[in-house]
Design a protein around this motif. Structure first.
Motif, short mmCIF file in Angstrom:
data_model
loop_
_atom_site.label_atom_id
_atom_site.label_comp_id
_atom_site.label_asym_id
_atom_site.label_seq_id
_atom_site.Cartn_x
_atom_site.Cartn_y
_atom_site.Cartn_z
N GLY A 1455 0.87 -1.34 -0.02
CA GLY A 1455 -0.02 -0.09 -0.04
C GLY A 1455 0.80 1.43 -0.05
N SER A 1456 2.28 1.34 0.40
CA SER A 1456 2.84 2.33 0.41
C SER A 1456 3.68 2.56 -0.82
CB SER A 1456 3.98 2.24 1.69
OG SER A 1456 4.53 0.88 1.32
N ALA A 1457 4.28 3.77 -1.01
CA ALA A 1457 4.57 3.75 -2.30
C ALA A 1457 5.95 3.11 -2.51
CB ALA A 1457 5.12 5.60 -2.20
N GLN A 1458 5.91 2.49 -3.78
CA GLN A 1458 6.97 1.46 -3.81
C GLN A 1458 7.41 1.49 -5.41
OE1 GLN A 1458 8.48 0.00 -1.48
NE2 GLN A 1458 7.22 -0.64 0.25
N SER A 1459 8.67 1.01 -5.46
CA SER A 1459 9.00 1.05 -6.64
C SER A 1459 8.68 -0.26 -7.53
CB SER A 1459 10.77 0.85 -6.94
OG SER A 1459 11.15 -0.41 -6.10
N ALA A 1460 8.75 -0.33 -8.97
CA ALA A 1460 8.27 -1.27 -9.93
C ALA A 1460 8.94 -2.39 -9.29
CB ALA A 1460 8.59 -0.89 -11.13
N LEU A 1461 10.11 -2.32 -9.03
CA LEU A 1461 11.06 -3.64 -8.91
C LEU A 1461 10.56 -4.40 -7.45
CD1 LEU A 1461 13.77 -5.17 -9.50
CD2 LEU A 1461 14.90 -3.64 -7.74
N PHE A 1462 10.43 -3.23 -6.50
CA PHE A 1462 9.96 -4.19 -5.44
C PHE A 1462 8.48 -4.61 -5.43
CE2 PHE A 1462 6.93 -3.86 -1.63
CZ PHE A 1462 7.62 -4.82 -0.74
N LEU A 1463 7.64 -4.09 -6.21
CA LEU A 1463 6.34 -4.60 -6.24
C LEU A 1463 6.16 -5.78 -7.06
CD1 LEU A 1463 4.39 -1.18 -6.91
CD2 LEU A 1463 4.03 -2.69 -5.02
N GLN A 1464 7.27 -5.87 -8.07
CA GLN A 1464 7.03 -7.21 -8.56
C GLN A 1464 7.33 -8.35 -7.70
OE1 GLN A 1464 9.15 -5.98 -11.93
NE2 GLN A 1464 10.72 -7.61 -11.55
N HIS A 1465 8.28 -8.15 -6.91
CA HIS A 1465 8.61 -9.37 -5.85
C HIS A 1465 7.70 -9.32 -4.63
CE1 HIS A 1465 12.51 -9.67 -7.70
NE2 HIS A 1465 12.76 -8.38 -7.38
N GLY A 1466 7.15 -8.17 -4.39
CA GLY A 1466 6.10 -8.20 -3.22
C GLY A 1466 4.95 -8.80 -3.54
N LEU A 1467 4.41 -8.59 -4.91
CA LEU A 1467 3.14 -9.39 -5.30
C LEU A 1467 3.54 -10.63 -5.52
CD1 LEU A 1467 2.13 -6.36 -7.74
CD2 LEU A 1467 1.13 -7.09 -5.77
N ALA A 1468 4.65 -11.05 -6.05
CA ALA A 1468 5.02 -12.63 -6.14
C ALA A 1468 5.00 -13.24 -4.49
CB ALA A 1468 6.35 -12.82 -6.47
N THR A 1469 5.45 -12.46 -3.65
CA THR A 1469 5.25 -12.97 -2.23
C THR A 1469 3.89 -13.13 -1.98
OG1 THR A 1469 7.39 -12.14 -1.55
CG2 THR A 1469 5.89 -12.37 0.27
N GLN A 1470 3.26 -12.12 -2.20
CA GLN A 1470 1.73 -12.20 -1.74
C GLN A 1470 0.87 -13.22 -2.37
OE1 GLN A 1470 -0.65 -10.50 -4.44
NE2 GLN A 1470 -2.29 -11.73 -3.39
N ARG A 1471 1.33 -13.35 -3.59
CA ARG A 1471 0.37 -14.70 -4.55
C ARG A 1471 0.97 -15.99 -3.53
NH1 ARG A 1471 2.00 -11.47 -8.84
NH2 ARG A 1471 3.86 -12.70 -9.63
N ALA A 1472 2.28 -16.10 -3.22
CA ALA A 1472 2.64 -17.17 -2.91
C ALA A 1472 2.00 -17.46 -1.35
CB ALA A 1472 4.31 -17.41 -2.44
N LEU A 1473 1.85 -16.63 -0.67
CA LEU A 1473 1.39 -16.55 0.71
C LEU A 1473 -0.26 -17.05 0.50
CD1 LEU A 1473 2.25 -13.37 3.00
CD2 LEU A 1473 2.09 -15.81 3.50
N VAL A 1474 -1.13 -16.18 -0.40
CA VAL A 1474 -2.30 -16.58 -0.44
C VAL A 1474 -2.57 -18.16 -0.99
CG1 VAL A 1474 -4.36 -15.98 -1.73
CG2 VAL A 1474 -2.90 -14.23 -1.00
N SER A 1475 -1.37 -18.57 -1.98
CA SER A 1475 -1.92 -19.68 -2.36
C SER A 1475 -1.40 -20.90 -1.35
CB SER A 1475 -0.99 -20.30 -3.61
OG SER A 1475 0.41 -20.15 -3.09
N LYS A 1476 -0.41 -20.60 -0.58
CA LYS A 1476 -0.32 -21.54 0.40
C LYS A 1476 -1.25 -21.53 1.57
CE LYS A 1476 4.16 -20.34 0.82
NZ LYS A 1476 5.57 -20.19 1.40
N PHE A 1477 -1.81 -20.23 1.88
CA PHE A 1477 -2.80 -20.20 3.02
C PHE A 1477 -3.84 -19.37 2.56
CE2 PHE A 1477 1.81 -19.63 4.46
CZ PHE A 1477 1.80 -20.70 4.99
N PRO A 1478 -4.78 -19.87 1.93
CA PRO A 1478 -6.04 -19.44 1.20
C PRO A 1478 -7.08 -18.70 2.47
CG PRO A 1478 -5.96 -21.49 0.81
CD PRO A 1478 -4.81 -21.52 1.22
N GLU A 1479 -7.00 -19.82 3.46
CA GLU A 1479 -7.71 -19.53 4.63
C GLU A 1479 -7.66 -18.02 5.15
OE1 GLU A 1479 -4.20 -21.50 6.24
OE2 GLU A 1479 -5.57 -21.66 4.56
#
Length: 2031
Positions: A1455-1479
């Motif tokens: 949600g904070s101001a982030q660079s494109a570089l970070f966001l692609q890693h941050g979003l990858a982590t978020q996808r991994a988290l959600v896929s591992k722990f959807p509940e």
């Protein structure tokens, strides 16, 4: 801290550290009896005690060096080549050395020559430059390291601020149609648009199903790519104010120069040119009455004129042809004059006669005066031929330098032009007094002015009676007066052109005052420039660095008035005689101009016919190296006969006198008044003075002194101070051993020399400072020699150690005092520092040249040795210690035990008593033998003497302890290197007694620091630093374990004093500086034993606490104590990593909540850690990752420290101050108080009220209890940020496996706090955007001043916690009254960098670039750490809560101001988290899903394609996951729709076209997803996308009206109304509107939005459950606003409360309702509507009472009290001081307005808005939209006739309206507030006169009232409301109510009744008119006619309305119907 949290701590006491245990160190400082110590777990050693360190040398011995792999080996031990000796060739300024070449030099001269030619001997630590002390990390070095950074791409930089983008302005889409009735954009067109869009690129492997481990691995590899190697190079450099360890190598000693001015003599031209003229230049200081330079002689004559002197000329030396000179001025002042004197060849006649032709004849009359000129030329030629060797005074003038410098500094003068400058005094007259500067010396600087060419035109003739310097000073003083007497004199006109400019840095072709060639001297044939020796106006304290031996002779006056005979034209001849024979005159007199370089004699100018002349002559002589008893100056007086007479000699000697130059071995200088002998002096005269009356000699004036002369020596050989002379003589006598010797008047024998020497040492304190400083190197060398090689007198060894030590202390004090102004920041005198560093060497241990060998020139040679070099190669330049060196008794090969003892001091056995090394020689050796010597070691002697010194000496030594410490250290280093002891184990390098002395010394000095800190803080600071540097140096030389034990002892001393100290912060500050300096050692890492594994303490039994340890979160077995102790300031950690332990302990103690003077200590401690880490980052030795991880292990406890300090760190995420966001959420012990069901956290409520967790708002991450008051002193933002960057450094560089181990051992609350810390890191380093940097730029200056003020305050005030203490400490403390405290100094020259206000564009760009990289790297480090935590948590039972918290941190980062570089890693982590722990997202009632959707949507709308690619991928997977769980994704659908609405409403620069592309991308994924082909998923996705697309279309509309707030709010209002059936979305839009209103400052409207939102939620809650304490629905809010009933549109048929996704937002809860109400109250308060605040709280209080939330209730009642108080204060009846809105009726007319045409609104404007203001605003706004000349404001308020308007134009009619109340209403509306709230009816008046005009005479003026009614009551959720009804009077009423027959039969009766009333009204009017006509006089006839006309008009208009009949009325009605009608009518009226 909340009690529950405190209880939680209690359970965990066993395994936490430092701050976590908080068995507070509390009152140890104030000395309270209960002072308990804070206990550290593992060893039970409190942090306030220093643990015993491991024995460093033993540990190293026990570990073979190759135990470590590859690069780590270098961390184990110091490098073998750590110490080295360098011989640095001494810089010589001149091409030839200029030292005397005579073989027979006496000891004094020989010593001087040696000293000035010796190379520098530098004891060098080869790696020292890597220490922060020598190569600090500064802004410049940071910038260097930041080169080559890649620019990070940020959304906010890419977007620019849309508001101001120019292309919006003339966009044709800007229609202004009213949004009220336009239908929502049709779906079809939207679908069509979306279908035709292009999608972004898809992520290739997104739809594959991969194992989570592989995904994680792939993500990690990608994350690790292209990361910056160092983190801290991206952070601002450490604070320079705190850099106590900062050192710099001293400058090598060099010759002193003042500011240098170059004067070039260009030309000299007289009106007539008949003879040679010679010039002399010199500087004079009028104020000091002193000549401040030697003379410069120049000759500008033409060759033909010079030819006249051929008869006398030798060939002129090139050095005498100089025409330019460099003057040096040490003390520039406005009183300095450049005096120019002219001389000519002696001729007959006095000066006036000789000047006459120059004053009378003019160049223009040359032809006229031809004969006269010829005659003059002839005479001149004769005089030149005969008298060419004599001169006579001619003329003079002076230039006032200050004028040149100041006017040359003015940019408007063209200095190179021939804008001829008149001489300074005419200048004065021209410019008046305007330029007199009153600011004294400081205003004057001769260094940076613009070069000036002067033409001096007026000279004054010399007057024979006034030639002396005294007269000259009078003239010069007079010259500065405006009415100078000199003006009245007739001038000699001439033109002298000179150039004056600052001298260049290294001028070419320059000669030193000794006529040596100064480098660079490209060609010996070039015309030289002379350096002119300065005679400074006041003392100059600088040591001599080169050989100089000059003597100046100044004859002042001669009185021959009583001398008989022809003695009138007198001249004095000066000769330097080496003997009495005339041939022994030495050629040492410097020539003047155009002559030979040196001469044997020189003459003074002749004053014609004057028996007692005065002289201004200066003779400069080169003193021979050896001046002997026979050397003397001989003065011979001649009478010169100008007239050639036969038989008369040209010159006749008429007197003689002389001065012997040596007296008792001292050079004689000073003023003399000598008698003159008439006869030639007799033989052997030279050893006597002329004062001795020799028999048979005749004297002028009976042996009285008649010749006044002065001698001045400028010499670096002769000290010219009696005490120094005596000291040097004695020392040299001892060295030469030549007894007996004459000293003063006595004879010195061997017996008395010791006593004399001791007296002389004591007398050194009487020396005057200037010569003492000048000869300081000589004196110190001699004193060292006396200590190290005690002299042997009469066969006895004399121990002078004590006397020499005392003398040394004294010399050092004097030098320090003299050079106080030149001290560096640490209080060191640069001159002494340079002596130790470069010049000091131990006598007898020198790397000497073999005797007689020519010196070899080499580059700085290294005297260290590489391993394996033979010892003989120890000396650079491949020299061996010389066998012919007279200082060494025997050649090396021999077995003389004495010498071998000297060379290999291992043999000296010092274990016996103290006198053992003062052994005396029993028999005196025969004089013929070389003297044996005893070599003592300087460092041992210094330590001993210091320890046993008496108080007076000790005081002097303490003042300058640094000098003696450095001397000892260099002595020790030389001893180790030259004594070949570097291979000796450290434990036996130095004898035990010496180490005992050192320990005693360190103890003493440490004690002094502690005791003096309250008396003289500056001295205490200096001593403290000196001690720390000394110990740091010892770490490189001695046994390191021994040094550590001394450090520990010092710490103990400080600790024991702390308990009773009145102001502990002072001592702590010093101790922190001490630690910081120790840690700045270049081998700091090695000193911490980084490679040995931590050994757990050898305790006999396991500690009880660890067995009962609460089991850790994740591991069933007990936590690994080894890992734990690495992360805590445990015993083993502090024992092994001794220095790191000290540093982190200091930090831990400073961060204690109870610490005194906290803010200052925080800053110091954190800055120290930061500085070290920055150093590690910059250090090439630690560049490899494996090494870096080892270094990071030294700082692991920092993580726990920061985690425990969390509550006091600055809250960067500027949300409300909720501290333990995640920690409390994970704390199992908080149910008691923190039950979410029971309490409402204030910050949660605030966050709720503020809207969804918007980007940047911290919101509530947890809903646990707030941590109570912040305990202790909060850290400043700067300190917090620096601490966090250090934490990130550790996380970045530490071993991930270690971190994982550690995380596994943490309890959930600790983990929560760790996550909180990461959250804070994200907030602290969030990127601000380029715009912010540009904005900050303008604020910096203000801020830097503000910072200064804050710093002063910190220093002067808040050091003690309590004010009382502050006052006391001010009275007696350092900071209160002393002006020269060093801290203060650092304030005065505050960091200049920050004061420079305007940064260039490049700098701003660069800052943004660096900040962007820092933000990215910080966020990535946090991400890495989160991944580690997730892997640790996978198997634990507490994983849900932890993962939830992790996800919150991830969400915050997204949600904070982030660079494109970070966001692609941050979003990858978020996808991994959600896929591992959807509940996490889909099972509970969490807000996480809502937050995630909002963030993903925001990024889907990004302008940067990579961000969109990743965000749309994440959003697609989110939907897919939700669908796979339950075959529909209602929750995500709902959340996404709400998020989009929220985004659209709140985001300024939201880009809908980019979001459309992302929607298309998601559609594409759905179409390509093979796995879900058979389900309805793709179809559902498509529906959702189209729905979102429609919302976006509304957005476009909103964008168009971005500039028109009313229109924008109308549009949002309409969208909100469109969502009447979807409560969540309506709520979202109400909040959007509130946000917009708040932004515009419409607080009342914002409050209304919140009330509506609360009513909406209340309706929903009422449907769900029937709670007594909750409002019944929107009806309960009627008292706040009557408009609120529109929220009751929800009904059961629209909404089933249980349907998934409906009303699922966090607001549809009691907590949410509370939040909304609180926010409404806040807005009402801001808007000043305090009565409404009360109404809001009436609804809120029952809820809080039901929850028993007394804290909250207390707050609410407090706010109520404030509100009521404000009402009281602001409403003194009858003059209320409150102002509410101002209202205007605004009508729009014209087709241009589209839907607004013919619409009328009432606008609510801010209070006190003038009609002109709103008129101007609307006109300007619509003019901008429609163009010039289209908009017209209708100036009156009459009804507008459409037919008369121009269809092409837009008309706006604006009228001021006032609220209107019927009489019955006024009964209820009592207060001022009542009459300004809930307004629906408004009144305005229109003026008219009887004859139809609007305005007329006062008596004929009337007004017409008009009433307007609006759709809703003000204030409403909009600021303009549509007018629904208008009453202008009876006709209006009739037209509205009687025009149509009502459909409802119930209303027929009323309709009829009204018709009858109107009939009656007409009849009454007619009667009234008739009556009126009868009563009026003739003056009112016209008025009456107007009344009749209007009556007729009214009747005609009413006629058709009154004639229609309602036949049904005739039917009878029943009673019941009548009642119902009555009731209905009332209801209608109510509405």
């Amino acid at each position: 801290m909340a009690a529950a949290e405190r209880r939680a701590f209690a359970h965990k006491i066993n395994r936490t550290v430092a701050a976590e245990v908080r068995k507070q160190v509390s009152r140890e400082r104030s000395g309270s009896p209960h002072s308990s110590r804070r206990c550290s777990s593992s060893l039970g050693v409190p942090l306030t005690e220093v643990i015993e360190p491991l024995d460093f040398e033993d540990v190293l011995l026990s570990r073979p060096p190759d135990a470590e792999p590859g690069p780590l080996r270098d961390l184990v031990e110091f490098p073998a080549d750590d110490l080295e000796l360098l011989l640095q060739p001494r810089e010589c300024r001149t091409t030839e050395p200029g030292i005397p070449e005579d073989e027979k030099l006496d000891a004094q001269v020989r010593a001087a020559v040696e000293m000035y030619t010796e190379d520098w001997l530098i004891a060098h630590r080869r790696y020292q430059h890597l220490s922060a002390a020598y190569s600090p990390i500064t802004t410049e070095t940071q910038r260097e390291r930041q080169k080559g950074l890649t620019r990070q791409v940020y959304e906010q930089d890419a977007s620019g601020d849309e508001k101001s983008s120019p292309e919006d302005a003339d966009d044709p889409r800007h229609s202004s149609g009213s949004p009220e009735d336009t239908p929502r954009s049709s779906g079809a067109s939207g679908i069509f648009d979306l279908r035709n869009l292009a999608a972004d690129s898809l992520l290739p492997s997104l739809l594959e199903r991969t194992a989570p481990e592989d995904v994680d691995r792939r993500n990690e590899v990608l994350r690790r790519q292209h990361r910056p190697r160092t983190l801290l190079s991206l952070y601002p450099a450490p604070d320079e104010d705190e850099a106590v360890e900062r050192c710099s190598r001293p400058e090598p000693p060099h010759e002193h120069f003042g500011q240098r001015i170059l004067v070039k003599c260009l030309s000299l031209k007289f009106e007539i040119e008949i003879e040679p003229i010679f010039g002399i230049l010199a500087l004079y200081d009028v104020r000091e009455k002193k000549k401040i330079s030697e003379n410069f002689y120049f000759d500008l004559n033409s060759d033909s004129t010079k030819g006249l002197l051929r008869a006398h000329g030798t060939y002129p030396a090139i050095s005498t042809l100089a025409r330019s000179a460099i003057f040096s001025v040490t003390y520039p002042s406005p009183d300095i004059f450049l005096v120019i004197k002219l001389e000519k060849v002696l001729q007959q006649g006095d000066i006036s006669e000789c000047c006459e032709p120059y004053m009378v004849m003019k160049e223009v009359d040359t032809a006229k005066n031809k004969e006269k000129l010829e005659k003059l030329r002839l005479a001149a030629e004769q005089f030149c031929t005969r008298l060419g060797r004599y001169r006579m005074p001619f003329a003079w003038t002076a230039v006032h330098l200050a004028n040149i410098v100041s006017s040359a500094g003015q940019p408007d003068r063209d200095s190179d032009s021939e804008g001829e400058r008149r001489p300074a005094w005419t200048d004065r007259r021209r410019r008046g007094l305007s330029d007199r500067t009153s600011s004294g010396d400081d205003a004057c600087s001769f260094s940076g002015f613009r070069p000036a060419t002067l033409t001096v035109t007026n000279f004054f003739k010399q007057e024979a009676e006034r030639l002396s310097d005294e007269d000259l000073f009078k003239f010069l003083a007079d010259m500065r007066r405006p009415s100078s007497l000199l003006r009245r004199l007739r001038p000699v006109t001439a033109q002298l052109k000179i150039d004056i400019s600052p001298a260049p840095e290294n001028p070419h072709f320059c000669l030193s005052p000794e006529l040596l060639h100064v480098k660079p001297y490209p060609d010996p044939r070039g015309r030289p420039t002379k350096e002119i020796l300065e005679f400074p106006a006041r003392e100059v304290y600088a040591p001599h660095t080169s050989y100089r031996n000059l003597l100046y002779v100044y004859p002042h006056s001669l009185n021959f008035s009583s001398r008989q005979g022809s003695v009138r034209n007198l001249t004095v001849r000066v000769q330097y005689m080496a003997g009495e024979d005339p041939s022994q005159a030495l050629p040492v007199v410097f020539g003047k101009s155009s002559c030979s370089e040196f001469t044997r004699e020189a003459f003074t100018p002749v004053v014609y016919h004057n028996k007692s002349p005065e002289f201004y002559e200066e003779f400069k002589l080169h003193l021979p190296a050896c001046v002997t008893e026979n050397h003397h100056l001989l003065f011979t007086f001649y009478h010169v006969s100008c007239q050639p007479r036969p038989g008369t000699a040209l010159e006749t000697p008429v007197g003689f006198t002389w001065i012997p130059l040596l007296q008792h071995g001292r050079l004689r200088t000073g003023p003399f008044c000598l008698p003159v002998s008439v006869d030639q002096p007799p033989p052997s005269y030279s050893v006597l003075t002329p004062d001795v009356a020799l028999p048979g000699m005749r004297w002028v004036d009976s042996h009285k002194g008649v010749f006044s002369v002065e001698l001045t020596a400028v010499s670096s050989v002769h000290p010219q101070d009696p005490h120094l002379d005596k000291f040097f003589t004695l020392v040299h006598v001892l060295e030469e051993g030549a007894f007996p010797i004459r000293l003063k008047d006595g004879v010195l024998s061997e017996g008395t020399v010791e006593q004399e020497l001791r007296a002389s040492l004591a007398a050194l304190r009487l020396t005057s400072p200037e010569p003492l400083v000048a000869f300081s190197h000589h004196v110190l060398d001699k004193l060292v020699r006396l200590v190290v090689r005690p002299p042997i007198i009469g066969g006895q060894l004399v121990n002078l150690g004590r006397g020499a030590f005392e003398a040394m202390a004294h010399v050092v004090s004097v030098v320090h005092r003299s050079l106080e102004s030149a001290q560096d920041a640490r209080g060191h005198c640069p001159l002494l520092a340079a002596y130790v560093y470069y010049a000091f060497r131990v006598p007898g241990m020198e790397p000497n040249l073999p005797g007689g060998a020519p010196p070899v020139t080499v580059q700085p040679a290294t005297l260290a040795r590489a391993s394996g070099r033979p010892a003989s190669l120890y000396l650079a330049r491949s020299k061996s210690i010389s066998s012919s060196n007279p200082d060494l008794a025997v050649a090396l090969g021999s077995v003389d035990d004495e010498v071998s003892r000297i060379l290999a001091s291992k043999a000296i056995d010092r274990s016996s008593n103290r006198t053992s090394y003062l052994e005396s020689f029993s028999s005196a050796p025969p004089a013929t033998q070389l003297r044996p010597t005893v070599q003592k070691l300087l460092h041992e002697e210094l330590a001993l003497q210091w320890v046993v010194s008496g108080s007076a000496v000790r005081e002097a030594v303490l003042q300058h302890a640094w000098f003696f410490f450095q001397l000892m250290v260099k002595s020790m280093t030389l001893h180790l290197i030259l004594g070949q002891r570097l291979d000796t184990p450290r434990k036996i390098r130095f004898p035990g007694r010496f180490l005992d002395d050192i320990a005693a010394l360190v103890g003493n000095v440490g004690m002094e620091v502690i005791t003096r800190v309250y008396k003289d803080v500056e001295l205490a600071e200096r001593l403290n630093a000196s001690l720390a540097f000394f110990l740091s140096d010892l770490l490189s030389l001695a046994d390191r374990g021994f040094v550590f034990s001394m450090v520990r002892a010092h710490y103990k001393q400080v600790a024991s004093r702390l308990q009773s100290a009145p102001n502990p912060a002072l001592l702590l500050t010093l101790r922190m500086d001490f630690t910081r300096i120790l840690c700045s050692h270049e081998h700091y890492v090695t000193l911490n034993l980084p490679c040995c594994p931590l050994s757990p303490p050898a305790s006999p039994s396991p500690s009880v606490s660890s067995t009962t340890s609460q089991s850790s979160t994740f591991s069933s077995q007990a936590p690994d104590s080894k890992v734990t102790s690495m992360f805590e300031l445990s015993g083993p950690f502090r024992q092994q990593h001794f220095l790191a332990g000290l540093l982190l302990t200091e930090l831990a103690l400073a961060l204690e909540p109870e610490a005194e003077g906290a803010s200052l200590l925080h800053k110091k401690a954190i800055s120290a850690v930061h500085s070290l880490l920055s150093g590690h980052d910059a250090d090439p030795r630690y560049a490899e990752a494996t090494v870096k991880t080892r270094v990071a292990e030294l700082y692991l406890p920092l993580l726990s420290l920061a985690r425990d300090t969390l509550p006091r760190l600055h809250d960067f995420a500027e949300g409300p101050g909720q501290r333990s966001r995640l920690a409390s959420m994970l704390d199992s012990d908080t149910e008691g108080e923190g039950d979410i069901g029971g309490t409402i956290n204030p910050s949660v409520a605030m966050a709720i009220a503020g809207g969804p967790l918007a980007p940047g708002s911290r919101g509530s991450i947890s809903q646990g209890p707030a941590t109570g008051s912040r305990s202790g002193c909060p850290l400043s933002a700067e300190s917090s940020r620096t601490l966090l960057v250090c934490v990130l450094w550790v996380l970045k560089n530490a071993e991930p496996a270690l971190l994982q181990h550690w995380a596994a051992d943490l309890s959930p609350p600790q983990l929560g706090r760790l996550l909180d810390l990461l959250y804070l890191c994200l907030a602290a380093f969030e990127y601000k955007g380029k715009k912010a940097f540009e904005r900050i730029n303008s604020l910096t200056f203000k801020k830097s001043l503000d910072m200064k003020a804050r710093l002063e305050e910190a220093i002067l005030g808040t050091i003690g916690a309590r004010q009382e203490m502050v006052r006391r400490s001010r009275e007696r403390s350092p900071f209160g009254n002393q002006e020269n405290v060093r801290w203060r100094k650092s304030i005065t020259h505050w960091r200049q960098t920050s004061d420079r206000v305007d940064k260039t564009k490049e700098e701003i760009e660069h800052e943004a670039l660096v900040d962007g990289n820092l933000a990215t790297e910080a966020s990535l480090v946090v991400l890495d750490t989160l991944e580690i935590i997730v892997q640790t948590v996978m198997l634990s039972e507490a994983r849900e809560s932890v993962l939830g918290a992790v996800l919150k941190v991830v969400l915050y980062s997204l949600g904070s101001a982030q660079s494109a570089l970070f966001l692609q890693h941050g979003l990858a982590t978020q996808r991994a988290l959600v896929s591992k722990f959807p509940e996490l997202l889909f099972e509970e009632e969490t807000e996480l899903c809502a937050d995630l959707c909002l963030r993903l949507l925001r990024h889907c709308g990004s302008r940067i394609s990579t961000i969109r690619t990743h965000a749309s991928a994440s959003l697609y997977l989110l939907m897919r996951q939700n669908f796979e769980i339950g075959n529909n994704f209602a929750r995500v659908k709902m959340q996404v729709t709400m998020s989009l609405s929220s985004l659209v409403g709140t985001t300024q620069n939201f880009s809908e076209e980019h979001l459309r592309r992302s929607l298309k991308t998601i559609l594409t994924y759905a179409e390509e997803d093979v796995g879900l082909r058979d389900s309805t998923f793709a179809e559902q996705v498509q529906d959702l996308m189209f729905n979102l697309h429609m919302i976006l279309t509304d957005t476009v509309k909103m964008k168009e009206h971005q500039e028109d707030p009313e229109m924008l709010i109308d549009l949002m209002y309409r969208i909100a109304r469109g969502y009447q059936g979807s409560p969540d979305l309506r709520l979202t839009w109400l909040q959007n509107m509130a946000g917009k209103h708040a932004e515009l400052g419409n607080h009342a409207e914002a409050a209304q939005c919140m009330v509506h939102a609360a009513a909406l939620v209340a309706e929903y809650l009422a449907l769900l459950e029937d709670s007594r304490h909750l409002p019944v629905g929107c009806v309960s809010f009627q008292n706040i606003s009557s408009n609120v009933l529109e929220e009751s549109a929800i009904s059961d048929d629209i909404l089933s409360p249980d349907e998934e996704g409906f009303c699922s937002g966090k607001y549809f809860t009691e907590l949410g309702l509370v939040g909304l109400l609180e926010q409404a109250a806040v807005y009402f308060t801001m808007g000043g509507l305090y009565e409404a605040v009360n109404e809001v709280y009436k609804t809120l209080i029952p809820i809080l009472e039901a929850h028993r939330d007394y804290k909250k209730l207390a707050a609410v009642h407090g706010k109520l009290q404030e509100a009521f108080t404000k009402i009281m204060h602001q409403c003194p009846f009858p003059q209320p001081q409150r102002v509410f809105g101002t209202y205007f009726r605004v009508g729009f007319y014209g087709a241009r307005f589209g839907d607004l045409d013919e619409q009328e609104f009432v606008y609510k404007e801010p209070s006190i808005t003038k009609l002109a203001e709103i008129s101007h605003r609307l006109e300007e706004f619509y003019t901008e939209r429609f163009g010039e000349d289209v908009v017209e404001i209708v100036k009156d308020s009459n009804p507008v006739d459409k037919t008369k308007l121009d269809p092409q134009k837009a008309y706006i009619q604006i009228t001021y309206v006032e609220p209107h109340f019927d009489t019955y209403e006024l009964k209820d509306r009592v207060t001022y507030f009542d009459r300004n709230y809930g307004l629906r009816t408004f009144l305005f008046c229109t003026p008219f006169t009887p004859d139809g005009r609007a305005h007329g005479e006062l008596h004929e003026q009337h007004k017409r009232k008009t009433l307007l009614s609006t759709d809703h009551a003000f204030p409403y959720i909009k600021t303009r409301i549509h007018v629904c009804h208008r009453e202008e009077g009876p006709l209006e009423v009739a037209q509205v109510f009687l025009a149509e027959i009502p459909e409802d039969p119930k209303l027929f009766r009323h309709h009829n009744k009204l018709r009858l009333c109107f009939k009656d009204f007409c009849k009454k009017c007619e009667d009234a008119l008739r009556k009126n006509k009868a009563l009026i006089g003739p003056d009112q006839k016209e008025y009456h006619r107007e009344l009749e006309r209007n009556y007729t008009r009214l009747r005609e208009a009413l006629q058709p309305l009154l004639t229609q009949r309602l036949p049904q009325l005739l039917a009878p009605t029943t009673a019941s119907l009548r009642h119902s009608l009555n009731r209905a009518s009332f209801r209608k009226l109510d509405l």
